[in-house]
Scaffold this active site. Structure first.
Site, PDB file in Angstrom:
ATOM      1  N   ASN A 184      31.731 -71.487  -7.740  1.00 42.17           N
ATOM      2  CA  ASN A 184      30.499 -71.913  -8.421  1.00 42.17           C
ATOM      3  C   ASN A 184      30.346 -73.428  -8.473  1.00 42.17           C
ATOM      4  O   ASN A 184      29.367 -73.943  -9.018  1.00 42.17           O
ATOM      5  CB  ASN A 184      30.436 -71.321  -9.832  1.00 42.17           C
ATOM      6  CG  ASN A 184      31.629 -71.707 -10.687  1.00 42.17           C
ATOM      7  OD1 ASN A 184      32.074 -72.840 -10.687  1.00 42.17           O
ATOM      8  ND2 ASN A 184      32.170 -70.732 -11.426  1.00 42.17           N
ATOM      9  N   ILE A 186      31.645 -75.678 -10.176  1.00 42.68           N
ATOM     10  CA  ILE A 186      31.724 -76.327 -11.487  1.00 42.68           C
ATOM     11  C   ILE A 186      33.119 -76.095 -12.051  1.00 42.68           C
ATOM     12  O   ILE A 186      33.664 -74.991 -11.970  1.00 42.68           O
ATOM     13  CB  ILE A 186      30.689 -75.738 -12.472  1.00 42.68           C
ATOM     14  CG1 ILE A 186      29.262 -75.909 -11.939  1.00 42.68           C
ATOM     15  CG2 ILE A 186      30.833 -76.379 -13.852  1.00 42.68           C
ATOM     16  CD1 ILE A 186      28.758 -77.323 -11.928  1.00 42.68           C
ATOM     17  N   SER A 382      72.605 -71.426   2.211  1.00 46.74           N
ATOM     18  CA  SER A 382      73.229 -72.373   1.299  1.00 46.74           C
ATOM     19  C   SER A 382      73.267 -71.851  -0.131  1.00 46.74           C
ATOM     20  O   SER A 382      74.245 -72.067  -0.851  1.00 46.74           O
ATOM     21  CB  SER A 382      72.487 -73.713   1.350  1.00 46.74           C
ATOM     22  OG  SER A 382      73.250 -74.733   0.778  1.00 46.74           O
ATOM     23  N   GLU A 411      59.057 -73.127  -3.760  1.00 48.51           N
ATOM     24  CA  GLU A 411      59.785 -72.451  -4.833  1.00 48.51           C
ATOM     25  C   GLU A 411      58.863 -71.770  -5.840  1.00 48.51           C
ATOM     26  O   GLU A 411      59.126 -70.638  -6.262  1.00 48.51           O
ATOM     27  CB  GLU A 411      60.695 -73.459  -5.559  1.00 48.51           C
ATOM     28  CG  GLU A 411      61.821 -74.000  -4.724  1.00 48.51           C
ATOM     29  CD  GLU A 411      61.434 -75.188  -3.849  1.00 48.51           C
ATOM     30  OE1 GLU A 411      62.326 -75.737  -3.165  1.00 48.51           O
ATOM     31  OE2 GLU A 411      60.241 -75.581  -3.862  1.00 48.51           O
TER      32      GLU A 411
END
Length: 672
Positions: A184, A186, A382, A411
């Site tokens: 919209n 806005i 890791s 993440e």
């Protein structure tokens, strides 16, 4: 009244109810709710499949609202379905009301997710779409064949998380995901053109989405777009609906109040409100009404749904008879019960890193929990979530037979999508990254706690012992931050987030057992990169379930209690030999979870940490991490800086995390 007139009448009814809720509460956001009423009406009265008699039916379509400030629109539409009463709408934003300012998850009422922080809601939807695909691969499309609908606004598109969702959903080809973008132009304090000028359609097309741009206030255009989206076989769909903020709103003088920033976040007010309700065909003195013809529209949809649901349940009954074991598994998966796991085969290596110990647990879980999905933010080798990956395969475009979700470097998106997998139902999600990057995930952790989602957060590289990577990768304040969440209680009286930082490999196994048993709150496992010396032989690791327990030293006679969690416990053990030489009697306590410890009886807490005891706490984080446990006769040695770049053994020496320094610190404490 023809079909389009009826649909417009129903949308206006939603607008009237939404504006009236905000007006009565003297608080809220009417403009967006009024602009989005057409889409929500078409979706709910013609497309969304749910069971009117059993709202929690797992075969239902899901609808996830991203802009939670548009809750009046959702509540009004759900009232047309019969899930909220007029009196409940009148109680909008009031104490103990089922219609709070931002929607809070209540599946029986038709609210699939708590929403408020923009961007997270549609990430939940994308995660739910992944869950649906995953379960379809496991069970077959005879029983898992529904759609996931999302509703996003300009603010949600601006939030950075939208990039992660757009990339992942397009890359995986989530054709079961249909998202309406309420465009919209806005937002709360300005027009969107002041802050963005991108071509949103081309952006999503570049990510591999099917994109349509329509008049978002035209029910015919909405209907055609939804039909087209449902037929899409390879891509997620974005319907960009160009809508009117505050559609139908008038000012006090009767001129249009549409497209006005002021309608976004405040009641229409006084005569403007009355003019608006009259303009929309309502009675401002009796605005909380559902029009008879609108009620008939939704009653007719209710009858249609009964037949649709009956047909689907019949098909599922045939499938269940032909696949009794899968049917049993499906019932268990959607039952929100902890899975049955045989941990007896798990053997941990002595003196191993707790991230490696976690990998061993994940390997076992991958083999024994077929509805578990594990994820990593491009760190699986890791953070050692590859222990899970090695027993399965990663999900790919149009192939969801694997149970590993490669999220890439995102993440927050990963965490929110994993939360969405659980919200969908049938899936137990876990996700991993470095502990220092948990900062990116905090908004998702908070939402998981609010919704009581039992997701498992796997955070490795838990301290400055990351070493050469330096302060950017060395978590110092992160443990204190997440342990604050332990102090908040959820509706079950449990810690809102269960934080577990195990002291060695075997304690890691017990922590994973607790994580998998916990189905009422998120669990965070905080794990070491470096090897950790195992605790003394004979330790009863099952006592870790109490949050804090004695792992070495005297049960009765002692001069001082040494207290820590994680890697630091082994440092305390190493210091006891030096203290014993001076005749100092020591009790060593491991505290993997202060939150769990505080849930134990006062008698147990006193037996472990007597109020009059001298206590020395050691933490690789901020001292405040342990200060709530040491009482009035203790001290905490922690880290007062962001850390330094050097090999971790050098850092241990330079920063004082050695047996020699513990000896000196304890001697000083005892001399006070």
């Amino acid at each position: 009244m023809n079909s389009k007139q009826l649909m417009n009448r129903a949308a206006d009814n939603i607008r009237i109810l939404a504006a009236s809720m905000v007006e009565k509460a003297h608080s809220g956001h009417p403009g967006g709710a009024m602009g989005g009423a057409d889409f929500i009406n078409v979706l709910f009265s013609e497309f969304l499949v749910y069971d009117p008699e059993q709202p929690t039916w797992d075969g239902r379509d899901r609808f996830y609202l991203d802009p939670g400030h548009m809750s009046p629109m959702l509540y009004a539409a759900l009232a047309l379905q019969g899930r909220f009463t007029i009196d409940e709408l009148k109680a909008f934003r009031q104490w103990n009301s089922p219609t709070p300012g931002h929607p809070e998850r209540n599946v029986e009422r038709g609210i699939e997710n708590t929403s408020g922080p923009l961007g997270q809601g549609h990430a939940f939807a994308a995660g739910a779409a992944v869950a649906e695909k995953f379960l379809e691969a496991k069970l077959g499309n005879e029983v898992v064949c529904h759609k996931i609908y999302a509703y996003i606004s300009d603010g949600g598109v601006q939030e950075e998380i939208s990039q992660g969702v757009g990339r992942i959903a397009g890359n995986l080809g989530l054709n079961n995901l249909i998202m309406f973008y309420d465009s919209n132009d806005i937002q709360l304090s300005t027009e969107c053109g002041d802050v963005m000028n991108e071509d949103t359609a081309k952006k999503y097309e570049a990510w591999g989405w099917n994109v349509m741009t329509i008049d978002g206030n035209d029910p015919d255009a909405i209907r055609i777009a939804l039909h087209t989206a449902q037929q899409e076989n390879h891509r997620p769909t974005l319907i960009i609906g160009k809508t009117v903020m505050g559609k139908g709103a008038l000012k006090e003088d009767g001129t249009s109040y549409e497209h006005n920033v002021k309608t976004h976040g405040a009641p229409l007010g006084g005569e403007a409100y009355r003019k608006t309700i009259e303009h929309l065909g309502g009675n401002p003195d009796d605005a909380f009404r559902i029009f008879d013809e609108v009620q008939a529209l939704y009653d007719n949809r209710r009858q249609e749904l009964k037949q649709i649901v009956a047909d689907r349940r019949a098909a599922e009954a045939v499938w269940s008879k032909a696949n009794p074991e899968l049917a049993r598994q499906k019932a268990q998966w959607f039952g929100d019960k902890a899975p049955q796991i045989d941990w007896t085969t798990l053997v941990q290596k002595k003196d191993d890193a707790t991230r490696n110990a976690s990998a061993a647990c994940l390997s076992l879980l991958a083999q024994q929990v077929p509805n578990m999905v594990c994820a990593s933010a491009d760190l699986s080798n890791s953070d050692k979530t590859d222990g899970f990956l090695k027993k399965t395969q990663a999900m790919k475009h149009n192939d969801f037979s694997g149970a590993f979700f490669q999220a890439g470097v995102s993440e927050l998106t990963m965490a929110c999508m994993c939360i969405g997998m659980y919200l969908h139902g049938g899936v137990i999600p876990a996700c991993g990254t470095f502990f220092v990057f948990s900062d990116y995930m905090k908004p998702a952790v908070r939402m998981a706690a609010l919704m009581e989602v039992p997701i498992k957060f796997i955070w490795t590289h838990d301290a400055f012992r990351v070493g050469e990577d330096g302060p950017t990768h060395e978590p110092v304040e992160q443990e204190a931050q997440i342990r604050l969440m332990e102090k908040l209680k959820n509706h079950h009286g449990a810690d809102s987030v269960r934080v577990l930082r195990p002291a060695d490999a075997d304690e890691t196994s017990v922590c994973w057992e607790m994580a998998m048993e916990n189905m009422t709150t998120p669990t965070a496992l905080v794990l070491s990169r470096q090897n950790v010396t195992s605790l003394p032989a004979g330790n009863n690791y099952k006592n870790a379930r109490k949050g804090a327990y004695i792992v070495a030293g005297s049960d009765e006679a002692f001069d001082v209690i040494l207290l820590a969690s994680g890697s630091e416990v082994s440092t305390l053990v190493a210091a006891t030999e030096l203290l014993h030489r001076d005749g100092i009697r020591v009790r060593i306590v491991s505290v993997p979870s202060e939150g769990l410890f505080r849930l134990q009886s006062k008698a147990y807490q006193e037996s472990i940490l007597p109020a009059d005891a001298k206590i020395f706490g050691l933490t690789a984080g901020l001292p405040v991490t342990l200060e709530g446990l040491i009482g009035t006769h203790g001290r905490v040695f922690g880290l007062p800086s962001f850390g330094y770049s050097a090999p971790y053994k050098v850092l241990d020496e330079k920063l004082g995390f050695t047996a020699d320094n513990v000896y000196r610190q304890v001697k000083a404490l005892l001399s006070e």
